[in-house]
Structure formats: structure tokens, C-alpha cells
Design a protein around this motif. Structure first.
Motif, short mmCIF file in Angstrom:
data_model
loop_
_atom_site.label_atom_id
_atom_site.label_comp_id
_atom_site.label_asym_id
_atom_site.label_seq_id
_atom_site.Cartn_x
_atom_site.Cartn_y
_atom_site.Cartn_z
N ALA A 190 0.81 -1.21 0.00
CA ALA A 190 0.00 0.00 0.00
C ALA A 190 0.85 1.27 0.00
O ALA A 190 0.45 2.28 -0.57
CB ALA A 190 -0.94 0.00 1.20
N ASP A 191 2.03 1.21 0.63
CA ASP A 191 2.86 2.39 0.79
C ASP A 191 4.32 1.97 0.73
O ASP A 191 4.81 1.31 1.64
CB ASP A 191 2.55 3.09 2.11
N ALA A 192 5.02 2.36 -0.33
CA ALA A 192 6.41 1.95 -0.52
C ALA A 192 7.34 2.46 0.58
O ALA A 192 8.43 1.92 0.77
CB ALA A 192 6.92 2.45 -1.87
N ASN A 193 6.90 3.49 1.32
CA ASN A 193 7.73 4.04 2.38
C ASN A 193 7.48 3.39 3.73
O ASN A 193 8.14 3.72 4.73
CB ASN A 193 7.51 5.55 2.47
N GLN A 194 6.55 2.46 3.77
CA GLN A 194 6.31 1.66 4.97
C GLN A 194 6.81 0.24 4.70
O GLN A 194 6.74 -0.25 3.58
CB GLN A 194 4.81 1.63 5.31
N TRP A 195 7.29 -0.41 5.75
CA TRP A 195 7.84 -1.77 5.59
C TRP A 195 7.09 -2.74 6.50
O TRP A 195 6.55 -2.34 7.54
CB TRP A 195 9.33 -1.77 5.92
N VAL A 196 7.04 -4.00 6.09
CA VAL A 196 6.31 -5.01 6.85
C VAL A 196 7.22 -6.20 7.15
O VAL A 196 8.14 -6.52 6.39
CB VAL A 196 5.05 -5.49 6.09
N LEU A 197 6.95 -6.84 8.28
CA LEU A 197 7.68 -8.03 8.70
C LEU A 197 7.03 -9.25 8.08
O LEU A 197 5.80 -9.38 8.06
CB LEU A 197 7.66 -8.15 10.23
N LEU A 198 7.87 -10.15 7.57
CA LEU A 198 7.36 -11.35 6.91
C LEU A 198 7.33 -12.54 7.86
O LEU A 198 8.01 -12.54 8.88
CB LEU A 198 8.20 -11.66 5.68
N GLY A 199 6.58 -13.56 7.48
CA GLY A 199 6.30 -14.67 8.38
C GLY A 199 7.49 -15.42 8.91
O GLY A 199 7.47 -15.92 10.03
N ASP A 200 8.59 -15.51 8.11
CA ASP A 200 9.74 -16.23 8.62
C ASP A 200 10.88 -15.28 8.98
O ASP A 200 12.03 -15.67 9.09
CB ASP A 200 10.24 -17.28 7.63
N GLY A 201 10.55 -14.00 9.16
CA GLY A 201 11.57 -13.03 9.54
C GLY A 201 12.15 -13.35 10.92
O GLY A 201 11.43 -13.67 11.85
N ILE A 202 13.48 -13.23 11.02
CA ILE A 202 14.13 -13.58 12.29
C ILE A 202 15.10 -12.51 12.74
O ILE A 202 16.14 -12.79 13.32
CB ILE A 202 14.85 -14.94 12.19
N GLY A 203 14.77 -11.28 12.47
CA GLY A 203 15.57 -10.20 13.02
C GLY A 203 16.54 -9.57 12.03
O GLY A 203 16.56 -9.90 10.86
N PRO A 204 17.39 -8.64 12.53
CA PRO A 204 18.31 -7.91 11.67
C PRO A 204 19.24 -8.85 10.90
O PRO A 204 19.64 -9.89 11.41
CB PRO A 204 19.11 -7.05 12.66
N VAL A 205 19.57 -8.47 9.67
CA VAL A 205 20.37 -9.36 8.83
C VAL A 205 21.54 -8.65 8.16
O VAL A 205 22.01 -9.05 7.11
CB VAL A 205 19.50 -10.00 7.73
#
Length: 211
Positions: A190-205
């Protein structure tokens, strides 16, 4: 934007639209559309620092209003177009770290002098597809862990057949689940300037996040 980048982008886009690039046999064959899956979004996430820096340097690219999410209707022709873009940009840009090129750990920008790192490939592929008529809401910069566990970025494309990944570490455009990567976060549709966490995300990379 430098004249060098403008010339490079125009050359790549012209080659993509006219078939001017020499593709490998695999890329020139009919591309079959397979059913894929859609990534699970589980919440909001902080944008990478590189994206915020990029938006300061290329404000017009980020000055977009929120819009309704779009799933591209994926045909064999559309998938073949993604394949051409992925291969053409991969062939034109040599992989170089930001430290080697700019003397800093991380800098998201368009490739210059035919060199760049993973985010730079993604930005150029995204721009090429937008200029070719693909909807921005379906072209999402995505942070992952690669097969070595390192931070990496790919462009994911949201379609009615699932999500596909364009990657500078692979010539073939693949369903995201076939890459073997751990998908951490990406831009919101919906908004390229907003970010979303994905289901298998496990923190900073290793891709810096905004404080």
C-alpha cells in the motif's frame, strides 16, 4: 541523477523493450507459469537505513501516495518479461560492495559505472519495470538472509500466481519459496515508504535498520 546513470538506464530499458540484449538459451525459451505462494505479512517493520538515505537522494522516487495493493495477472509473457529484466540487469552490472565503490558500509543508489551491490540491482530492476508499465505496488524491495546466512536484497513481484523473486545471485526468476532464502521484511504494497515483517523473519540481517 548522473548523466551516466540516465544513459545506462535508457540503454537497459531500450534493450529490454526491443530485445536488443543477447539472452542465454534458457531465457529465450517459453517460460511456463507455475502456481506459487504468497508471503505471510505478520506486522509492521522499520525501514532499512539505506532506504531512508535513498529517499533523501532520490526524493521523487519516494514521493508516492499510498495506493491500493495490486496483484499482477501473471501470464507466460509477463513472466518472460521479468526474466528478461532480471538477466539483462544482472549481465550489465558487476557486483561490487559499497565499501569498495563508495568507501562506506552501505549506500542504496542506482548503479553507476556498471557496478553495484544487491540493493542497487534491485533498485534498477524496480525502476525498469515501473517504466515498462508494471504497477509499483507489486514491485517490492525485500530483505532476506541468503544461502550463506548473510543479509541480501531481492525484488519480489506480487502476482495472482504467488510471489516471485528477481535476484542478482540467480539468473532464473523463481517463486520466492524456491530460493532457499529466509525472507525477513519488505516494502508494504500500500505504501512503498512503509515496511512489513514477513512470516519467517528472524531479526536484523546486516542491512541497517532505521532507529
Amino acid at each position: 541523477m548522473t548523466n551516466l546513470f540516465k544513459k545506462s538506464a535508457v540503454y537497459i530499458l531500450f534493450g529490454l523493450m526491443t530485445g536488443g540484449f543477447t539472452l542465454t538459451p534458457a531465457a529465450s525459451q517459453t517460460v511456463k507459469v507455475a502456481q506459487s505462494t504468497t508471503m505471510e505479512v505478520i506486522g509492521g517493520a522499520k525501514p532499512p537505513m539505506g532506504w531512508l538515505q535513498f529517499c533523501k537522494a532520490f526524493a521523487s522516487d519516494c514521493a508516492v501516495k499510498p495506493a491500493k495493493p495490486v496483484r499482477v495477472k501473471l501470464s507466460a509473457a509477463k513472466l518472460a518479461e521479468l526474466d528478461r529484466v532480471n538477466r539483462a540487469v544482472n549481465a550489465e552490472i558487476a557486483p561490487v560492495t559499497d565499501m569498495e565503490l563508495y568507501g562506506v558500509e552501505e549506500l542504496w543508489t542506482y548503479p553507476t559505472e556498471g557496478k553495484g551491490d544487491c540493493e542497487d540491482y534491485v533498485l534498477l530492476k524496480r525502476r525498469a519495470l515501473i517504466e515498462a508499465g508494471w504497477p509499483r505496488q507489486a514491485l517490492l524491495i525485500t530483505v532476506v538472509r541468503d544461502l550463506k546466512g548473510d543479509g541480501h536484497a531481492v525484488l519480489t513481484v506480487v502476482t495472482d500466481r504467488g510471489d516471485y523473486a528477481l535476484d542478482n545471485q540467480a539468473e532464473d526468476v523463481k517463486p520466492w519459496a524456491d530460493t532457499g532464502y529466509t525472507f525477513v521484511k519488505r516494502q508494504s504494497q500500500a505504501d512503498a515508504n512503509q515496511w512489513v515483517l514477513l512470516g519467517d523473519g528472524i531479526g536484523p540481517v546486516g542491512v541497517a535498520t532505521a532507529p
